[in-house]
Motif scaffolding. Structure first.
Motif, mmCIF file in Angstrom:
data_model
loop_
_atom_site.group_PDB
_atom_site.id
_atom_site.type_symbol
_atom_site.label_atom_id
_atom_site.label_comp_id
_atom_site.label_asym_id
_atom_site.label_seq_id
_atom_site.Cartn_x
_atom_site.Cartn_y
_atom_site.Cartn_z
ATOM 1 N N SER A 29 68.491 2.472 47.862
ATOM 2 C CA SER A 29 68.762 1.036 48.013
ATOM 3 C C SER A 29 67.454 0.272 47.841
ATOM 4 O O SER A 29 66.390 0.748 48.224
ATOM 5 N N ASN A 30 67.531 -0.929 47.243
ATOM 6 C CA ASN A 30 66.317 -1.716 47.045
ATOM 7 C C ASN A 30 66.671 -3.169 46.791
ATOM 8 O O ASN A 30 67.832 -3.507 46.507
ATOM 9 N N CYS A 31 65.649 -4.003 46.882
ATOM 10 C CA CYS A 31 65.773 -5.407 46.487
ATOM 11 C C CYS A 31 64.607 -5.709 45.553
ATOM 12 O O CYS A 31 63.456 -5.790 46.001
ATOM 13 N N THR A 32 64.887 -5.827 44.260
ATOM 14 C CA THR A 32 63.848 -6.070 43.258
ATOM 15 C C THR A 32 64.038 -7.465 42.685
ATOM 16 O O THR A 32 65.109 -7.785 42.163
ATOM 17 N N ILE A 33 62.986 -8.277 42.790
ATOM 18 C CA ILE A 33 63.057 -9.665 42.325
ATOM 19 C C ILE A 33 62.030 -9.876 41.223
ATOM 20 O O ILE A 33 60.828 -9.673 41.430
ATOM 21 N N ASN A 34 62.496 -10.265 40.045
ATOM 22 C CA ASN A 34 61.618 -10.570 38.917
ATOM 23 C C ASN A 34 61.348 -12.073 38.925
ATOM 24 O O ASN A 34 62.250 -12.882 38.711
ATOM 25 N N LEU A 35 60.085 -12.440 39.171
ATOM 26 C CA LEU A 35 59.747 -13.857 39.344
ATOM 27 C C LEU A 35 59.661 -14.619 38.029
ATOM 28 O O LEU A 35 59.391 -15.823 38.044
ATOM 29 N N ASN A 36 59.861 -13.945 36.887
ATOM 30 C CA ASN A 36 59.837 -14.662 35.612
ATOM 31 C C ASN A 36 60.947 -15.702 35.530
ATOM 32 O O ASN A 36 60.870 -16.641 34.729
ATOM 33 N N GLN A 37 61.987 -15.513 36.353
ATOM 34 C CA GLN A 37 63.116 -16.456 36.317
ATOM 35 C C GLN A 37 62.951 -17.594 37.327
ATOM 36 O O GLN A 37 63.770 -18.505 37.369
ATOM 37 N N ASN A 38 61.904 -17.555 38.162
ATOM 38 C CA ASN A 38 61.728 -18.566 39.210
ATOM 39 C C ASN A 38 60.765 -19.663 38.762
ATOM 40 O O ASN A 38 59.811 -19.408 38.020
ATOM 41 N N GLU A 39 61.014 -20.856 39.265
ATOM 42 C CA GLU A 39 60.187 -22.013 38.908
ATOM 43 C C GLU A 39 58.931 -22.049 39.779
ATOM 44 O O GLU A 39 58.985 -21.856 40.990
ATOM 45 N N LEU A 67 61.047 -18.066 47.665
ATOM 46 C CA LEU A 67 62.218 -17.202 47.568
ATOM 47 C C LEU A 67 63.135 -17.488 48.753
ATOM 48 O O LEU A 67 62.685 -17.510 49.904
ATOM 49 N N THR A 68 64.425 -17.704 48.467
ATOM 50 C CA THR A 68 65.384 -18.037 49.518
ATOM 51 C C THR A 68 66.324 -16.858 49.786
ATOM 52 O O THR A 68 66.271 -15.833 49.098
ATOM 53 N N LYS A 69 67.177 -17.054 50.777
ATOM 54 C CA LYS A 69 68.132 -16.008 51.129
ATOM 55 C C LYS A 69 69.021 -15.645 49.950
ATOM 56 O O LYS A 69 69.330 -14.460 49.742
ATOM 57 N N ASN A 70 69.416 -16.639 49.167
ATOM 58 C CA ASN A 70 70.272 -16.366 48.014
ATOM 59 C C ASN A 70 69.568 -15.475 46.984
ATOM 60 O O ASN A 70 70.192 -14.620 46.357
ATOM 61 N N LEU A 126 75.467 -9.423 53.928
ATOM 62 C CA LEU A 126 75.878 -10.711 54.494
ATOM 63 C C LEU A 126 74.703 -11.646 54.765
ATOM 64 O O LEU A 126 74.812 -12.853 54.577
ATOM 65 N N ASP A 127 73.606 -11.092 55.228
ATOM 66 C CA ASP A 127 72.475 -11.926 55.634
ATOM 67 C C ASP A 127 71.196 -11.115 55.450
ATOM 68 O O ASP A 127 71.234 -9.891 55.254
ATOM 69 N N VAL A 128 70.051 -11.792 55.527
ATOM 70 C CA VAL A 128 68.775 -11.110 55.327
ATOM 71 C C VAL A 128 67.695 -11.768 56.180
ATOM 72 O O VAL A 128 67.750 -12.978 56.445
ATOM 73 N N ASN A 129 66.765 -10.964 56.633
ATOM 74 C CA ASN A 129 65.638 -11.450 57.420
ATOM 75 C C ASN A 129 64.358 -10.801 56.900
ATOM 76 O O ASN A 129 64.305 -9.568 56.786
ATOM 77 N N PRO A 130 63.326 -11.593 56.518
ATOM 78 C CA PRO A 130 63.241 -13.050 56.593
ATOM 79 C C PRO A 130 64.119 -13.719 55.551
ATOM 80 O O PRO A 130 64.406 -13.129 54.509
ATOM 81 N N SER A 131 64.505 -14.959 55.836
ATOM 82 C CA SER A 131 65.413 -15.657 54.925
ATOM 83 C C SER A 131 64.671 -16.367 53.806
ATOM 84 O O SER A 131 65.259 -16.668 52.762
ATOM 85 N N THR A 132 63.386 -16.677 54.014
ATOM 86 C CA THR A 132 62.575 -17.307 52.959
ATOM 87 C C THR A 132 61.170 -16.708 52.948
ATOM 88 O O THR A 132 60.654 -16.305 54.000
ATOM 89 N N ILE A 133 60.570 -16.670 51.769
ATOM 90 C CA ILE A 133 59.182 -16.234 51.609
ATOM 91 C C ILE A 133 58.512 -17.182 50.621
ATOM 92 O O ILE A 133 59.054 -17.463 49.550
ATOM 93 N N THR A 134 57.325 -17.681 50.989
ATOM 94 C CA THR A 134 56.552 -18.548 50.101
ATOM 95 C C THR A 134 55.415 -17.750 49.488
ATOM 96 O O THR A 134 54.618 -17.131 50.214
ATOM 97 N N LEU A 135 55.326 -17.763 48.165
ATOM 98 C CA LEU A 135 54.314 -16.993 47.447
ATOM 99 C C LEU A 135 53.362 -17.938 46.735
ATOM 100 O O LEU A 135 53.780 -18.923 46.120
ATOM 101 N N ASP A 136 52.062 -17.637 46.823
ATOM 102 C CA ASP A 136 51.050 -18.380 46.068
ATOM 103 C C ASP A 136 50.874 -17.714 44.708
ATOM 104 O O ASP A 136 50.759 -16.490 44.624
ATOM 105 N N VAL A 137 50.843 -18.520 43.676
ATOM 106 C CA VAL A 137 50.752 -18.015 42.308
ATOM 107 C C VAL A 137 49.402 -18.403 41.722
ATOM 108 O O VAL A 137 48.964 -19.544 41.819
ATOM 109 N N GLY A 138 48.710 -17.428 41.141
ATOM 110 C CA GLY A 138 47.407 -17.697 40.529
ATOM 111 C C GLY A 138 47.275 -16.990 39.203
ATOM 112 O O GLY A 138 48.104 -16.153 38.828
#
Length: 322
Positions: free
Chosen positions: A83-93, A101-104, A119-131
């Motif tokens: 099981s995993n959660c992989t997020i590709n940030l190329n699609q994020n603004e 990153l939000t719960k959705n 159904l739910d996730v914790n943490p629900s949001t994460i803020t990433l700095d981009v450089g």
């Protein structure tokens, strides 16, 4: 009246056990097919946008609330790494050099090893700095502890190949890194030369990429041997012994240790016991500890004597009679 004595026959016992097993099976079947809500840890992997790096508080795992049957929970317990959660940030603004990153985002990218619902996730949001991404070549340090077998010895320091790695990431983060370690590894009861593949540390791996994932560890372990070296002269480092100064004894004996093969194959150079000139001039105790430099892979076991005596002649003034 007639007393009726009930006797348990073998057939009665079998019937009772059969009924119990049927009841237990039905109970287990009902239990395992019921729906439950529970929290399950899912590894989080974030893929940075091309030519950019990310930093911030990024957890290694997410606590995910899952709705699943007993059978699915059992499968998740035995196959947690699939099981995993992989997020590709190329699609994020990217807004003001940040990505939120939000719960959705998490829920739609969670891949479970069973067909269960997140159904739910914790943490629900994460803020990433981009450089902006930069590259840097740093040496690799082996974070390895080697415990040789009794009467065996590790000769010299372990080395890794390759000994350099290219790290890529945000400039502010890359500038703070001067070396990259391997994962911490402890090796016990080693009694022969060692060649082992070990992974590099995955610290900050969601923010930094590496040019290689593994290195080869090389270490020389051999049966230990000792040798006594006699008549080691004392030299003054950074000067010469002033005429009025005396040190005794002038020759020392030492016992050195290494591997038996290295001892046979290596011509041991003439050793010197060194005393610093400044230490000699500033001495107020009359006892100085000399230092012996040994070739790589040799270790000093003992030095006899472990120190030398030092004193200075003082000329007395002549007093004439009147």
């Amino acid at each position: 009246m007639r007393k009726i004595k009930a006797k348990l026959t073998q057939e009665n016992i079998k019937g009772i056990l059969f009924a119990f097993l049927i009841s237990f099976s039905i109970w287990v079947y009902s239990l395992m097919n019921s729906q439950y809500n529970f929290y399950f840890k899912v590894p989080l992997k974030i893929i940075a946008p091309e030519k950019f790096s990310i930093s911030g508080r990024i957890p290694e795992e997410l606590d995910v609330l899952i709705s699943a049957t007993g059978w699915q929970i059992l499968n998740l317990s035995f196959l947690p790494k699939t099981s995993n959660c992989t997020i590709n940030l190329n699609q994020n603004e990217i807004v003001n050099n940040k990505i939120i990153l939000t719960k959705n985002d998490f829920l739609k990218n969670i891949q479970l090893s069973v067909n269960a619902q997140a159904l739910d996730v914790n943490p629900s949001t994460i803020t990433l700095d981009v450089g902006t991404i930069v590259e840097k070549v740093v040496p690799i340090v082996a974070d390895v502890i080697i415990h040789p077998r009794e009467n065996f010895i590790l000769i010299g320091k372990p080395i890794v190949k390759p000994d350099l790695v290219v790290i890529r990431g945000r400039k502010e983060l890359i500038d703070q890194i001067d070396v990259w370690k391997t994962k911490r590894v402890a090796l016990e009861d080693v009694f022969e030369p060692l060649r082992k593949e070990i992974p590099l540390s995955d610290t900050l791996r969601s923010q930094i990429s590496l040019s290689t994932e593994k290195v080869t560890l090389l270490a020389d372990v051999d049966l230990q041997a000792e040798k006594e070296i006699l008549d080691i002269p004392i030299s003054i480092e950074g000067g010469s012994l002033p005429p009025e100064h005396i040190i005794e004894p002038k020759l020392l004996h030492a016992v050195i240790r290494t591997g038996i093969n290295k001892l046979i194959q290596t011509d041991i150079p003439t050793l010197e016991a060194k005393v610093s000139y400044q230490e000699l001039i500033n001495d107020t105790t009359g006892i100085i500890t000399p230092r012996i430099t040994l070739p790589d892979g040799f270790y000093l076991v003992s030095l006899n004597p472990p120190f030398v005596y030092h004193w200075k002649r003082i000329k007395a003034k002549m007093i004439s009679q009147r």
